[in-house]
Write a protein that holds these residues in place. Structure first.
Motif, PDB file in Angstrom:
ATOM      1  N   VAL A 126     -18.592   6.432   0.993  1.00  0.00           N
ATOM      2  CA  VAL A 126     -19.581   5.471   1.389  1.00  0.00           C
ATOM      3  C   VAL A 126     -19.942   5.370   2.672  1.00  0.00           C
ATOM      4  CG1 VAL A 126     -19.659   2.685   1.309  1.00  0.00           C
ATOM      5  CG2 VAL A 126     -18.891   3.856  -0.788  1.00  0.00           C
ATOM      6  N   TYR A 127     -18.676   5.304   3.731  1.00  0.00           N
ATOM      7  CA  TYR A 127     -18.960   5.305   4.976  1.00  0.00           C
ATOM      8  C   TYR A 127     -19.596   6.578   5.556  1.00  0.00           C
ATOM      9  CZ  TYR A 127     -15.099   1.814   4.416  1.00  0.00           C
ATOM     10  OH  TYR A 127     -14.472   0.799   4.001  1.00  0.00           O
ATOM     11  N   ARG A 128     -19.579   7.813   4.950  1.00  0.00           N
ATOM     12  CA  ARG A 128     -20.319   8.860   5.364  1.00  0.00           C
ATOM     13  C   ARG A 128     -21.725   8.662   5.200  1.00  0.00           C
ATOM     14  NH1 ARG A 128     -22.045  13.377   2.897  1.00  0.00           N
ATOM     15  NH2 ARG A 128     -20.715  13.002   0.970  1.00  0.00           N
ATOM     16  N   GLN A 129     -22.014   8.106   4.061  1.00  0.00           N
ATOM     17  CA  GLN A 129     -23.280   7.643   3.609  1.00  0.00           C
ATOM     18  C   GLN A 129     -24.057   6.801   4.635  1.00  0.00           C
ATOM     19  OE1 GLN A 129     -24.483   7.341  -0.443  1.00  0.00           O
ATOM     20  NE2 GLN A 129     -23.381   9.232  -1.111  1.00  0.00           N
ATOM     21  N   ARG A 130     -23.101   5.695   5.010  1.00  0.00           N
ATOM     22  CA  ARG A 130     -23.654   4.685   6.081  1.00  0.00           C
ATOM     23  C   ARG A 130     -23.983   5.380   7.401  1.00  0.00           C
ATOM     24  NH1 ARG A 130     -19.838  -0.138   4.038  1.00  0.00           N
ATOM     25  NH2 ARG A 130     -21.463  -1.091   2.812  1.00  0.00           N
ATOM     26  N   GLY A 131     -23.390   6.682   7.810  1.00  0.00           N
ATOM     27  CA  GLY A 131     -23.184   7.262   9.041  1.00  0.00           C
ATOM     28  C   GLY A 131     -22.117   6.864  10.023  1.00  0.00           C
ATOM     29  N   ASP A 132     -21.225   6.161   9.291  1.00  0.00           N
ATOM     30  CA  ASP A 132     -19.917   5.927  10.329  1.00  0.00           C
ATOM     31  C   ASP A 132     -18.856   6.992   9.926  1.00  0.00           C
ATOM     32  OD1 ASP A 132     -17.702   4.872  11.246  1.00  0.00           O
ATOM     33  OD2 ASP A 132     -17.648   2.999  10.121  1.00  0.00           O
ATOM     34  N   LEU A 133     -19.034   8.203  10.408  1.00  0.00           N
ATOM     35  CA  LEU A 133     -18.394   9.515  10.169  1.00  0.00           C
ATOM     36  C   LEU A 133     -16.945   9.254  10.612  1.00  0.00           C
ATOM     37  CD1 LEU A 133     -21.113  12.224  11.203  1.00  0.00           C
ATOM     38  CD2 LEU A 133     -20.669  11.058   8.966  1.00  0.00           C
ATOM     39  N   ASP A 134     -16.746   8.652  11.681  1.00  0.00           N
ATOM     40  CA  ASP A 134     -15.313   8.409  12.248  1.00  0.00           C
ATOM     41  C   ASP A 134     -14.560   7.861  11.096  1.00  0.00           C
ATOM     42  OD1 ASP A 134     -15.783   9.687  14.671  1.00  0.00           O
ATOM     43  OD2 ASP A 134     -15.879   7.770  15.758  1.00  0.00           O
ATOM     44  N   ARG A 135     -14.812   6.515  10.523  1.00  0.00           N
ATOM     45  CA  ARG A 135     -14.072   5.998   9.520  1.00  0.00           C
ATOM     46  C   ARG A 135     -14.090   6.912   8.184  1.00  0.00           C
ATOM     47  NH1 ARG A 135     -15.949  -0.349   7.850  1.00  0.00           N
ATOM     48  NH2 ARG A 135     -13.645  -0.916   7.109  1.00  0.00           N
ATOM     49  N   ALA A 136     -15.457   7.706   8.002  1.00  0.00           N
ATOM     50  CA  ALA A 136     -15.222   8.402   6.465  1.00  0.00           C
ATOM     51  C   ALA A 136     -14.072   9.414   6.797  1.00  0.00           C
ATOM     52  CB  ALA A 136     -16.484   9.342   6.636  1.00  0.00           C
ATOM     53  N   GLU A 137     -14.011  10.092   7.863  1.00  0.00           N
ATOM     54  CA  GLU A 137     -13.070  11.030   8.357  1.00  0.00           C
ATOM     55  C   GLU A 137     -11.559  10.489   7.901  1.00  0.00           C
ATOM     56  OE1 GLU A 137     -11.583  14.442  11.620  1.00  0.00           O
ATOM     57  OE2 GLU A 137     -13.039  12.745  12.176  1.00  0.00           O
ATOM     58  N   GLU A 138     -11.402   9.462   8.684  1.00  0.00           N
ATOM     59  CA  GLU A 138     -10.050   9.007   8.546  1.00  0.00           C
ATOM     60  C   GLU A 138      -9.767   8.495   7.013  1.00  0.00           C
ATOM     61  OE1 GLU A 138      -8.214   4.212   9.311  1.00  0.00           O
ATOM     62  OE2 GLU A 138     -10.164   4.918  10.138  1.00  0.00           O
ATOM     63  N   HIS A 139     -10.648   8.144   6.127  1.00  0.00           N
ATOM     64  CA  HIS A 139     -10.204   7.743   4.838  1.00  0.00           C
ATOM     65  C   HIS A 139      -9.984   9.117   4.096  1.00  0.00           C
ATOM     66  CE1 HIS A 139     -11.361   3.759   5.956  1.00  0.00           C
ATOM     67  NE2 HIS A 139     -10.889   3.313   4.677  1.00  0.00           N
ATOM     68  N   HIS A 140     -10.855  10.044   3.975  1.00  0.00           N
ATOM     69  CA  HIS A 140     -10.578  11.322   3.661  1.00  0.00           C
ATOM     70  C   HIS A 140      -9.225  12.006   4.079  1.00  0.00           C
ATOM     71  CE1 HIS A 140     -14.364  11.176   1.508  1.00  0.00           C
ATOM     72  NE2 HIS A 140     -15.221  11.418   2.656  1.00  0.00           N
ATOM     73  N   GLN A 141      -8.933  11.870   5.345  1.00  0.00           N
ATOM     74  CA  GLN A 141      -7.816  12.405   5.852  1.00  0.00           C
ATOM     75  C   GLN A 141      -6.664  11.834   5.149  1.00  0.00           C
ATOM     76  OE1 GLN A 141      -7.353  15.351   7.315  1.00  0.00           O
ATOM     77  NE2 GLN A 141      -8.629  15.583   8.982  1.00  0.00           N
ATOM     78  N   LYS A 142      -6.466  10.196   4.814  1.00  0.00           N
ATOM     79  CA  LYS A 142      -5.505   9.661   4.098  1.00  0.00           C
ATOM     80  C   LYS A 142      -5.523  10.190   2.800  1.00  0.00           C
ATOM     81  CE  LYS A 142      -5.566   5.259   6.966  1.00  0.00           C
ATOM     82  NZ  LYS A 142      -5.781   4.080   6.983  1.00  0.00           N
ATOM     83  N   ALA A 143      -6.591  10.238   2.254  1.00  0.00           N
ATOM     84  CA  ALA A 143      -6.641  10.464   0.743  1.00  0.00           C
ATOM     85  C   ALA A 143      -6.054  11.939   0.543  1.00  0.00           C
ATOM     86  CB  ALA A 143      -8.117  10.853   0.448  1.00  0.00           C
ATOM     87  N   LEU A 144      -6.435  12.991   1.474  1.00  0.00           N
ATOM     88  CA  LEU A 144      -5.874  14.227   1.642  1.00  0.00           C
ATOM     89  C   LEU A 144      -4.409  14.316   1.514  1.00  0.00           C
ATOM     90  CD1 LEU A 144      -6.315  17.305   1.484  1.00  0.00           C
ATOM     91  CD2 LEU A 144      -6.906  17.261   4.083  1.00  0.00           C
ATOM     92  N   ALA A 145      -3.733  13.313   2.292  1.00  0.00           N
ATOM     93  CA  ALA A 145      -2.500  13.510   2.796  1.00  0.00           C
ATOM     94  C   ALA A 145      -1.664  13.028   1.360  1.00  0.00           C
ATOM     95  CB  ALA A 145      -2.084  12.585   3.632  1.00  0.00           C
ATOM     96  N   ILE A 146      -2.209  12.039   0.509  1.00  0.00           N
ATOM     97  CA  ILE A 146      -1.483  11.648  -0.455  1.00  0.00           C
ATOM     98  C   ILE A 146      -1.647  12.675  -1.677  1.00  0.00           C
ATOM     99  CG2 ILE A 146      -1.892  10.061  -2.404  1.00  0.00           C
ATOM    100  CD1 ILE A 146      -2.775   7.975  -0.261  1.00  0.00           C
ATOM    101  N   ASP A 147      -2.834  13.270  -1.832  1.00  0.00           N
ATOM    102  CA  ASP A 147      -3.157  14.515  -2.590  1.00  0.00           C
ATOM    103  C   ASP A 147      -1.970  15.622  -2.449  1.00  0.00           C
ATOM    104  OD1 ASP A 147      -5.153  13.144  -4.280  1.00  0.00           O
ATOM    105  OD2 ASP A 147      -6.603  13.802  -2.957  1.00  0.00           O
ATOM    106  N   GLU A 148      -1.930  15.737  -1.376  1.00  0.00           N
ATOM    107  CA  GLU A 148      -0.937  16.757  -0.843  1.00  0.00           C
ATOM    108  C   GLU A 148       0.583  16.731  -1.282  1.00  0.00           C
ATOM    109  OE1 GLU A 148      -3.340  19.083   2.736  1.00  0.00           O
ATOM    110  OE2 GLU A 148      -1.759  17.768   3.244  1.00  0.00           O
ATOM    111  N   GLU A 149       0.845  15.268  -0.830  1.00  0.00           N
ATOM    112  CA  GLU A 149       2.032  14.758  -1.370  1.00  0.00           C
ATOM    113  C   GLU A 149       2.400  14.932  -2.632  1.00  0.00           C
ATOM    114  OE1 GLU A 149       4.740  10.594  -1.116  1.00  0.00           O
ATOM    115  OE2 GLU A 149       2.800  10.750   0.308  1.00  0.00           O
TER     116      GLU A 149
END
Length: 376
Positions: A170-193
């Protein structure tokens, strides 16, 4: 005769009283095995009906958008009732009539919001996916956030990662790339865990798309290649096709059109193999854009028309609007401005219908540019 009538009346009264008592006794006594079996069969029938409805819904309005984690519909089926099954059946009918927003609303009506938090998280993710596909970003964000709260309440990490992933898109589609990256990084950390390999591939792909939009093509390529490697190792063909298509997009930005064409063709072959019709439309559109960039407008038009035919066949209006817009671009390049405007107007109408705000603005800009006479 009168005495007999009185006796019969008394007996009838006694039977009525006994009937009430007997009925109460039957309600209070433990259910026999046969009755429990009947209830189990009813529950199983409901679950099967609900599962069938979810299968149909996720072929249309509720199809998980690229980069989102598949929904655990088992949790939702376990919280279903006969009324739920009926309402979901109605949602399928609405989807068949291309009334996707109403189908999503019927989905939400089908469930009591007092369902267990794990099921509630999945319900909100499913609704978020539907609104994201329709580009109704405000409602998509709201449902993903509710899903995140419900998943955190129970410590359900996969649900948390899925909700964070949806919010990032959602944030990427709004153009808020910093917030998008932050949420995908958090999701990636959980998926790796938790060892969720498909989730890892999705998040790497999502991060690749963030970097692509920033113009960091090397980092985008790196992440899409890592995603592709995981998708192939776990044998997820749908994810593999998405990753190949994403890489094709990177190479197109590099102006490496041969490599872009190669990757989009490989993605298309997989989508045809697994009968992913929406994926086929997307890759045909991508190939059309490659051919347009080469100046091969006949081939570009052919591919965009094929994409449009599929989008209409499956009833995906958002995809249909994108295909119409791509055809408008072809006609604009040819100098056929009337036909370009016609296709842009049709695309704009569909974007407005589904509430796709970013695409509305972009298409309106293209129409306005056609109206503006060239500067001498």
């Amino acid at each position: 005769m009168e005495t007999v009538g009185i006796i019969v009346g008394i007996i009838a009264g006694i039977v009525a009283i006994l009937g009430g008592v007997v009925g109460m006794w039957f309600r209070l006594r433990p259910r026999p095995d046969s009755e429990r079996l009947t209830l189990e069969l009813i529950d199983e029938r409901v679950k099967q009906a609900v599962a069938a409805s979810f299968d149909e819904l996720q072929k249309g309005a509720l199809t998980p958008p690229a980069g989102t984690t598949p929904v655990d519909t088992d949790a939702l089926a376990g919280a279903a009732t006969e009324r739920t099954a009926q309402l979901l059946g109605e949602a399928v009918e609405l989807q068949g009539q291309h009334r996707e927003r109403e189908a999503i609303e019927r989905l939400l009506t089908a469930y009591d919001m007092e369902i267990p938090p794990v099921a509630k998280a999945q319900l909100h993710i499913l609704a978020g996916n539907g609104f994201l596909r329709l580009s109704v970003l405000e409602q998509a964000e709201g449902h993903y956030y509710d899903a995140l709260v419900a998943a955190e309440e129970t410590g359900h990490q996969q649900g948390q990662a899925a909700a964070l992933s949806g919010l990032g898109i959602v944030y990427r589609q709004r153009g808020d790339l910093d917030r998008a990256e932050e949420h995908h990084q958090k999701a990636l950390a959980i998926d790796e865990e938790i060892g969720n390999r498909l989730g890892q591939a999705n998040q790497l792909g999502n991060l690749g798309n963030v970097y692509l939009e920033r113009g960091d093509l090397d980092r985008a390529e790196e992440h899409h290649k890592r995603a592709l490697d995981i998708s192939r190792k776990i044998g997820n063909r749908l994810s593999e096709a998405q990753d190949l298509g994403n890489l094709g997009g990177v190479y197109a930005q590099h102006a490496d059109l041969d490599r872009a064409e190669e990757h989009h063709k490989r993605a298309l072959a997989i989508d045809e193999e697994i009968d992913n019709r929406l994926g086929q439309a997307n890759q045909l559109g991508n190939l059309g854009n490659v051919y347009a960039d080469r100046g091969d407008l006949d081939r570009a038009e052919e591919h965009h028309q094929k994409a449009l035919d599929i989008s209409r066949e499956i009833g995906n209006r958002l995809s249909e609007a994108q295909d119409l817009g791509n055809l408008g671009n072809v006609y604009s390049r040819r100098g056929n401005l009337d036909r370009a405007k016609e296709h842009y107007q049709k695309a704009l109408s569909l974007f407005q219908e589904v509430g796709a705000q970013p695409q509305i603005a972009q298409t309106q800009r293209l129409i306005d540019e056609l109206r503006t006479p060239p500067q001498e």
